[in-house]
Design a protein around this motif. Sequence first.
Motif, PDB file in Angstrom:
ATOM      1  N   ALA A  12      -5.163 -58.961 -62.676  1.00 22.35           N
ATOM      2  CA  ALA A  12      -6.720 -59.085 -61.867  1.00 22.35           C
ATOM      3  C   ALA A  12      -7.346 -59.774 -63.050  1.00 22.35           C
ATOM      4  CB  ALA A  12      -6.986 -57.820 -61.340  1.00 22.35           C
ATOM      5  N   THR A  13      -7.336 -58.986 -64.172  1.00 17.04           N
ATOM      6  CA  THR A  13      -8.342 -59.441 -65.252  1.00 17.04           C
ATOM      7  C   THR A  13      -8.080 -61.021 -65.694  1.00 17.04           C
ATOM      8  OG1 THR A  13      -8.550 -57.074 -66.041  1.00 17.04           O
ATOM      9  CG2 THR A  13      -9.254 -58.845 -67.485  1.00 17.04           C
ATOM     10  N   LEU A  14      -6.837 -61.016 -65.897  1.00 16.31           N
ATOM     11  CA  LEU A  14      -6.599 -62.487 -66.203  1.00 16.31           C
ATOM     12  C   LEU A  14      -6.258 -63.550 -65.103  1.00 16.31           C
ATOM     13  CD1 LEU A  14      -3.853 -61.301 -68.940  1.00 16.31           C
ATOM     14  CD2 LEU A  14      -6.157 -62.495 -69.352  1.00 16.31           C
ATOM     15  N   HIS A  15      -6.193 -63.101 -63.995  1.00 16.95           N
ATOM     16  CA  HIS A  15      -6.091 -64.086 -62.905  1.00 16.95           C
ATOM     17  C   HIS A  15      -6.456 -65.489 -62.638  1.00 16.95           C
ATOM     18  CE1 HIS A  15      -9.498 -62.740 -60.367  1.00 16.95           C
ATOM     19  NE2 HIS A  15      -9.096 -63.917 -59.625  1.00 16.95           N
ATOM     20  N   ASP A  16      -7.959 -65.603 -63.161  1.00 17.60           N
ATOM     21  CA  ASP A  16      -8.630 -66.855 -63.164  1.00 17.60           C
ATOM     22  C   ASP A  16      -8.838 -67.365 -64.604  1.00 17.60           C
ATOM     23  OD1 ASP A  16      -8.847 -67.118 -60.450  1.00 17.60           O
ATOM     24  OD2 ASP A  16     -10.830 -66.477 -60.409  1.00 17.60           O
ATOM     25  N   ILE A  17      -8.206 -67.063 -65.606  1.00 15.01           N
ATOM     26  CA  ILE A  17      -8.252 -67.508 -66.923  1.00 15.01           C
ATOM     27  C   ILE A  17      -8.244 -68.857 -66.976  1.00 15.01           C
ATOM     28  CG2 ILE A  17      -6.110 -66.956 -67.776  1.00 15.01           C
ATOM     29  CD1 ILE A  17      -7.515 -65.732 -70.153  1.00 15.01           C
ATOM     30  N   GLY A  18      -7.293 -69.384 -66.097  1.00 12.11           N
ATOM     31  CA  GLY A  18      -7.159 -71.074 -66.357  1.00 12.11           C
ATOM     32  C   GLY A  18      -8.180 -71.605 -66.034  1.00 12.11           C
ATOM     33  N   TYR A  19      -9.218 -71.176 -65.333  1.00 18.70           N
ATOM     34  CA  TYR A  19     -10.513 -71.957 -65.082  1.00 18.70           C
ATOM     35  C   TYR A  19     -11.101 -72.245 -66.351  1.00 18.70           C
ATOM     36  CZ  TYR A  19     -10.581 -71.688 -60.080  1.00 18.70           C
ATOM     37  OH  TYR A  19     -10.342 -71.533 -58.814  1.00 18.70           O
ATOM     38  N   ALA A  20     -10.977 -71.543 -67.517  1.00 19.35           N
ATOM     39  CA  ALA A  20     -11.716 -71.636 -68.934  1.00 19.35           C
ATOM     40  C   ALA A  20     -11.629 -73.087 -69.143  1.00 19.35           C
ATOM     41  CB  ALA A  20     -11.122 -70.991 -69.760  1.00 19.35           C
ATOM     42  N   PRO A  21     -12.659 -73.721 -69.531  1.00 16.95           N
ATOM     43  CA  PRO A  21     -12.607 -75.180 -69.786  1.00 16.95           C
ATOM     44  C   PRO A  21     -11.675 -75.615 -70.958  1.00 16.95           C
ATOM     45  CG  PRO A  21     -14.802 -74.503 -69.486  1.00 16.95           C
ATOM     46  CD  PRO A  21     -14.170 -73.211 -69.376  1.00 16.95           C
TER      47      PRO A  21
END
Length: 187
Positions: A53-62
């Motif tokens: 849950a904490t890492l699920h959207d990390i791929g949005y980091a520019p």
Amino acid sequence: MGDLIEEWATQVATAELACTLPRRWAHTQGVTKRAVQVGPILGQDASLLAAAATLHDIGYAPRLAVTGFHPLDGARFLRDKHKADQRLVRLVANHSFALLEAEERGLREDLATEFPLLNDPLLVDALVYCDMTTTPDGDRTTAQDRVAEIRSRYGDDSVVGRFIRRAAPEIFASVERVEAALAAQPR
């Protein structure tokens, strides 16, 4: 091990999202809060859910956005840079029916080959539940309202709009299964 993976996930996500994407970070924090609440239905996988849950959207980091498809970019970063747990990486890669969006983007084979879907339906459903019952600002919402918000934000004719329309029945079914599991928990 549970606390360690959660602490590590928080450090990595904070470093990548907190300053560069504060609204995405607020969503992430809300998803993580939901994961902690849902954790008891997963037993020993509760910490894995919280980390995913904490890492699920990390791929949005520019700096991580290589393909522009955040589940794939995030999973590759976690695998290649951090040598993260395979189950964790596969959860991040496949969160919230990412295979359907990958198909819209012409990346389905890449995602499915590199990061096969876990054969753990309740764990996969739990991450869908946490993501799809959390607003972009980290507040609680219904899956129906979350899908409507995504459609409104991206537009029905966009890649994300087409994906979310296709995924909505599966999202709603996942949320229902998790809500049933939560209701069956002894109080």
